[in-house]
Scaffold this motif. Structure first.
Motif, PDB file in Angstrom:
ATOM      1  N   ALA A   1       0.854  -1.323   0.101  1.00 29.28           N
ATOM      2  CA  ALA A   1      -0.121   0.136  -0.015  1.00 29.28           C
ATOM      3  C   ALA A   1       0.975   1.305   0.188  1.00 29.28           C
ATOM      4  CB  ALA A   1      -0.769  -0.028   1.119  1.00 29.28           C
ATOM      5  N   GLY A   2       0.205   2.459  -0.518  1.00 27.70           N
ATOM      6  CA  GLY A   2       1.210   3.619  -0.535  1.00 27.70           C
ATOM      7  C   GLY A   2       1.235   4.281   0.888  1.00 27.70           C
ATOM      8  N   ALA A   3       2.223   5.146   1.073  1.00 28.61           N
ATOM      9  CA  ALA A   3       2.346   5.775   2.494  1.00 28.61           C
ATOM     10  C   ALA A   3       1.272   6.392   2.688  1.00 28.61           C
ATOM     11  CB  ALA A   3       3.594   6.514   2.294  1.00 28.61           C
ATOM     12  N   GLY A   4       0.431   7.085   1.930  1.00 28.17           N
ATOM     13  CA  GLY A   4      -0.872   7.928   2.254  1.00 28.17           C
ATOM     14  C   GLY A   4      -1.783   6.968   2.924  1.00 28.17           C
ATOM     15  N   THR A   5      -1.872   5.866   2.284  1.00 26.60           N
ATOM     16  CA  THR A   5      -2.985   4.961   2.685  1.00 26.60           C
ATOM     17  C   THR A   5      -2.656   4.230   4.180  1.00 26.60           C
ATOM     18  OG1 THR A   5      -3.429   4.432   0.350  1.00 26.60           O
ATOM     19  CG2 THR A   5      -4.025   2.801   2.151  1.00 26.60           C
ATOM     20  N   ILE A   6      -1.281   4.187   4.308  1.00 28.53           N
ATOM     21  CA  ILE A   6      -0.859   3.567   5.589  1.00 28.53           C
ATOM     22  C   ILE A   6      -0.997   4.602   6.830  1.00 28.53           C
ATOM     23  CG2 ILE A   6       0.841   2.517   6.866  1.00 28.53           C
ATOM     24  CD1 ILE A   6      -0.065   0.599   4.771  1.00 28.53           C
ATOM     25  N   ARG A   7      -0.456   5.688   6.307  1.00 31.02           N
ATOM     26  CA  ARG A   7      -0.711   6.805   7.279  1.00 31.02           C
ATOM     27  C   ARG A   7      -2.064   7.103   7.826  1.00 31.02           C
ATOM     28  NH1 ARG A   7       3.589   9.537   4.233  1.00 31.02           N
ATOM     29  NH2 ARG A   7       5.468   9.613   5.527  1.00 31.02           N
ATOM     30  N   ALA A   8      -3.111   6.998   6.770  1.00 29.13           N
ATOM     31  CA  ALA A   8      -4.674   7.274   6.990  1.00 29.13           C
ATOM     32  C   ALA A   8      -5.048   6.182   8.021  1.00 29.13           C
ATOM     33  CB  ALA A   8      -5.277   7.360   5.714  1.00 29.13           C
ATOM     34  N   ILE A   9      -4.824   4.832   7.545  1.00 33.09           N
ATOM     35  CA  ILE A   9      -5.193   3.779   8.582  1.00 33.09           C
ATOM     36  C   ILE A   9      -4.488   3.947   9.928  1.00 33.09           C
ATOM     37  CG2 ILE A   9      -4.929   1.039   8.775  1.00 33.09           C
ATOM     38  CD1 ILE A   9      -5.088   0.811   5.598  1.00 33.09           C
ATOM     39  N   PHE A  10      -3.347   4.314   9.960  1.00 27.89           N
ATOM     40  CA  PHE A  10      -2.809   4.487  11.403  1.00 27.89           C
ATOM     41  C   PHE A  10      -3.547   5.710  12.058  1.00 27.89           C
ATOM     42  CE2 PHE A  10       0.322   6.693  13.984  1.00 27.89           C
ATOM     43  CZ  PHE A  10       0.761   5.519  14.978  1.00 27.89           C
ATOM     44  N   VAL A  11      -3.897   6.739  11.444  1.00 33.37           N
ATOM     45  CA  VAL A  11      -4.778   7.684  12.178  1.00 33.37           C
ATOM     46  C   VAL A  11      -5.783   7.213  12.909  1.00 33.37           C
ATOM     47  CG1 VAL A  11      -5.783   9.999  12.007  1.00 33.37           C
ATOM     48  CG2 VAL A  11      -3.458   9.525  11.094  1.00 33.37           C
ATOM     49  N   LEU A  12      -6.768   6.478  12.010  1.00 35.94           N
ATOM     50  CA  LEU A  12      -7.981   5.871  12.371  1.00 35.94           C
ATOM     51  C   LEU A  12      -7.842   4.811  13.402  1.00 35.94           C
ATOM     52  CD1 LEU A  12      -9.737   5.448   8.767  1.00 35.94           C
ATOM     53  CD2 LEU A  12     -10.305   7.256  10.400  1.00 35.94           C
ATOM     54  N   ALA A  13      -6.794   4.152  13.201  1.00 40.75           N
ATOM     55  CA  ALA A  13      -6.658   3.027  14.133  1.00 40.75           C
ATOM     56  C   ALA A  13      -6.438   3.487  15.475  1.00 40.75           C
ATOM     57  CB  ALA A  13      -5.675   1.927  13.799  1.00 40.75           C
ATOM     58  N   LEU A  14      -5.587   4.632  15.721  1.00 41.01           N
ATOM     59  CA  LEU A  14      -4.835   5.034  16.651  1.00 41.01           C
ATOM     60  C   LEU A  14      -5.913   5.844  17.551  1.00 41.01           C
ATOM     61  CD1 LEU A  14      -2.510   5.564  18.510  1.00 41.01           C
ATOM     62  CD2 LEU A  14      -1.784   7.711  17.308  1.00 41.01           C
ATOM     63  N   ALA A  15      -6.633   6.681  16.757  1.00 44.84           N
ATOM     64  CA  ALA A  15      -7.889   7.244  17.300  1.00 44.84           C
ATOM     65  C   ALA A  15      -8.687   6.245  17.828  1.00 44.84           C
ATOM     66  CB  ALA A  15      -8.538   8.113  16.418  1.00 44.84           C
ATOM     67  N   GLY A  16      -8.919   5.032  17.308  1.00 40.45           N
ATOM     68  CA  GLY A  16      -9.951   4.001  17.801  1.00 40.45           C
ATOM     69  C   GLY A  16      -9.385   3.529  19.081  1.00 40.45           C
ATOM     70  N   VAL A  17      -8.114   3.270  19.361  1.00 40.93           N
ATOM     71  CA  VAL A  17      -7.709   2.693  20.476  1.00 40.93           C
ATOM     72  C   VAL A  17      -7.291   3.765  21.553  1.00 40.93           C
ATOM     73  CG1 VAL A  17      -7.084   0.606  19.618  1.00 40.93           C
ATOM     74  CG2 VAL A  17      -5.226   2.252  19.833  1.00 40.93           C
ATOM     75  N   GLY A  18      -7.054   5.220  21.103  1.00 37.12           N
ATOM     76  CA  GLY A  18      -6.579   6.213  21.603  1.00 37.12           C
ATOM     77  C   GLY A  18      -7.338   6.898  22.856  1.00 37.12           C
ATOM     78  N   VAL A  19      -8.720   6.648  22.747  1.00 38.59           N
ATOM     79  CA  VAL A  19      -9.547   6.979  23.591  1.00 38.59           C
ATOM     80  C   VAL A  19      -9.548   6.159  24.737  1.00 38.59           C
ATOM     81  CG1 VAL A  19     -12.098   7.191  23.978  1.00 38.59           C
ATOM     82  CG2 VAL A  19     -11.572   7.974  21.643  1.00 38.59           C
ATOM     83  N   LYS A  20      -9.554   5.016  24.841  1.00 33.72           N
ATOM     84  CA  LYS A  20      -9.573   4.103  25.974  1.00 33.72           C
ATOM     85  C   LYS A  20      -8.213   4.261  26.518  1.00 33.72           C
ATOM     86  CE  LYS A  20     -13.144   0.709  25.702  1.00 33.72           C
ATOM     87  NZ  LYS A  20     -13.842   1.014  24.427  1.00 33.72           N
ATOM     88  N   ALA A  21      -7.113   4.461  25.614  1.00 37.80           N
ATOM     89  CA  ALA A  21      -5.789   4.808  26.227  1.00 37.80           C
ATOM     90  C   ALA A  21      -5.511   6.005  26.819  1.00 37.80           C
ATOM     91  CB  ALA A  21      -4.642   4.743  25.006  1.00 37.80           C
ATOM     92  N   GLY A  22      -6.496   6.883  26.638  1.00 40.08           N
ATOM     93  CA  GLY A  22      -6.236   8.425  27.310  1.00 40.08           C
ATOM     94  C   GLY A  22      -5.412   9.045  26.676  1.00 40.08           C
ATOM     95  N   ILE A  23      -5.058   9.054  25.452  1.00 42.15           N
ATOM     96  CA  ILE A  23      -4.048   9.766  24.812  1.00 42.15           C
ATOM     97  C   ILE A  23      -4.801  11.318  24.623  1.00 42.15           C
ATOM     98  CG2 ILE A  23      -2.540  10.343  22.700  1.00 42.15           C
ATOM     99  CD1 ILE A  23      -2.530   7.279  22.230  1.00 42.15           C
TER     100      ILE A  23
END
Length: 505
Positions: free
Chosen positions: A209-231
């Motif tokens: 996958a392209g760098a932009g796609t990987i970065r977009a997935i990362f932002v979505l996934a990190l926000a998904g777990v980051g709420v419970k992680a308290g970031i």
């Protein structure tokens, strides 16, 4: 290749189901408190025994696996007790035993209403937490992650006051939004990688996958777990949720909810994206910046809180990001330190919340400014509080020192002096917001002419147990250190893992 051997076993499924079955029995025994509490304790002990039985295999690099059912070719709900999952499950199930004993004493002493719903919801939460720990793929993780969100809601609104109901709505808004983002990230990962199986080194590594796609997935996934992680800035629900009973706060901060969030971060870093992508695309740098900022800002906000539980809440927000920062370092010591801090923070923070609950039950005090002389009235409680406070500030021999030491070594391995400064500054800030509480309790005269006394033994004994456990794990950390080392080795030895890691490209 996955650098651990898998073998079929129903034990992970049984570990998930035991507390789910207990929840039904608790509801059925609602009018018989003694029987209801018996089911709670029996399920807690049995769950811990089942998870403990998986430890030898995890230390040997073996992972018990069971498929629940296949949704479509290549997509299944499946459980796998790999070393990382066993590590987290041991923390959650072990502390649930102590929390169950404490909860019984707390609800009895406080005359809490809706006790059947309380214990049943607790059981479902622990079932979901073990499901999160043993998820073999991103879809299974998402399912149990959302069950945990919903099961926690009745505990947050337990008192059913306007404040509690508002906190519950806020919690659900954050949690369900995060779940939606994680769902999008999961679907996108499937489209890009053709699999959702957790794999050391990352399932997206080599997906093309392209760098932009990987970065977009990362932002979505990190926000998904980051709420419970308290970031920060995704932490807003957590201080508000302190309106819940103290054992629930302990559940939120030490056993299940927020630890599921940081566990999710570890899964993403090591098993979805992997060290190669994290370094090459600068994702580790982004994660480290957010984690470092959260550590410092949360500690500063903790200094401003007079309500004891809110001070502890902001302390939790900061310490969760110790774990996130350790994951972002991508070094052997950094990852091992992150894992050990997942355990060590849990034992220390549950001690502090247990102490806050005991103070409230015995003295009906909840603000730091009201704690003058409390140490002379409740020496066992405040003695345990002091032990945990010292540990969170990084003072040996309490276990917080060991994990903080490894994290500091990890920053040196990565050549990240800024991250080291953050950790050292945080230690000073920890001392600044904890030690005045200890000073008030032991070195100031009481303002209250009516002397208090210790909470019931059913509360004080669990407090003593987790305080002693914090010291014991500081003196003898080897068993969990060995398991943390096994997890770290699997991540860094996975596809593209390497062993010379740092932050950023």
């Amino acid at each position: 290749m996955i650098p651990y051997e898998t073998y079929p076993s129903a034990v992970p499924l049984l570990a998930v189901l035991v507390s789910l079955a207990a929840a039904g029995l608790i509801v059925a025994s609602g009018r018989r408190p003694a029987l209801r509490e018996t089911w709670t304790l029996a399920a807690a002990v049995l769950k811990f025994a089942l998870v403990l039985g998986l430890l030898p295999g995890a230390l040997a690099g073996r992972a018990a696996e069971v498929t629940l059912f296949e949704i479509s070719p290549g997509v299944a709900l499946a459980l796998r007790a790999d070393p990382l999952g066993v590590f987290f499950a041991l923390v959650a199930s072990g502390l649930w035993v102590v929390t169950s004993v404490y909860s019984i004493g707390y609800v009895r002493a406080g005359g809490e209403a809706n006790q059947t719903r309380y214990f049943a919801s607790f059981a479902v939460c622990l079932s979901a937490t073990i499901g999160v720990a043993f998820s073999a793929n991103l879809l299974t993780f998402l399912v149990f992650y959302e069950i945990l969100s919903l099961a926690t809601y009745p505990l947050v609104i337990h008192k059913e006051t306007p404040e509690a109901l508002a906190a519950g709505r806020k919690y659900l808004a954050y949690a369900l939004t995060a779940g939606g983002l994680l769902l999008v990230a999961t679907a996108w990962t499937w489209q890009v990688a053709g699999t959702l199986e957790f794999r050391p080194g990352g399932i997206l590594a080599g997906a093309g996958a392209g760098a932009g796609t990987i970065r977009a997935i990362f932002v979505l996934a990190l926000a998904g777990v980051g709420v419970k992680a308290g970031i920060m800035p995704l932490h807003g629900w957590l201080p508000s949720a302190m309106v819940a009973p103290t054992p629930v706060s302990a559940l939120l901060h030490a056993v299940a909810v927020v630890k599921s969030g940081v566990f999710g971060v570890l899964r993403l870093v090591g098993f979805v994206f992997g060290p190669e992508l994290m370094r090459g695309l600068g994702l580790a740098t982004v994660l480290a910046v957010f984690a470092g900022a959260t550590v410092v800002l949360a500690s500063v906000l903790a200094l401003r809180q007079d309500e004891l539980k809110k001070r502890l809440a902001y302390s939790t927000v900061g310490h969760l990001s110790y774990i996130v920062l350790g994951a972002a370092l991508l070094t052997p010591s950094g990852l091992s330190g992150a894992l050990l801090h997942l355990l060590n923070h849990a034992t220390m923070k549950i001690t502090l919340f247990f102490c806050a609950g005991a103070i409230y039950v015995s003295l009906h005090k909840k603000n730091v400014s009201e704690l003058d002389g409390v140490g002379r009235d409740m020496p066992w409680t405040m003695g345990a509080f002091t032990v945990a406070a010292l540990g969170l500030a990084g003072v040996p021999p309490v276990n917080g020192f060991a994990s903080k030491y490894l994290l500091c070594v990890g920053t040196l391995e990565a050549g990240q002096i800024a991250a080291l400064v953050v950790l050292l500054l945080s230690g000073l800030l920890n001392a600044a917001y904890f030690f005045p509480i200890v000073h008030r309790a032991f070195f100031r005269p009481s303002r209250d002419p009516h002397r208090g006394r210790e909470a019931p033994a059913s509360m004080v004994i669990p407090i003593a147990v987790v305080a002693v456990l914090s010291v014991a794990l500081g003196l003898f950390p080897n068993q969990f250190f060995d398991l943390a080392t096994a997890v770290t080795a699997s991540v860094l030895a996975g596809p593209g893992g390497g062993v010379t890691a740092g932050i950023g490209p």
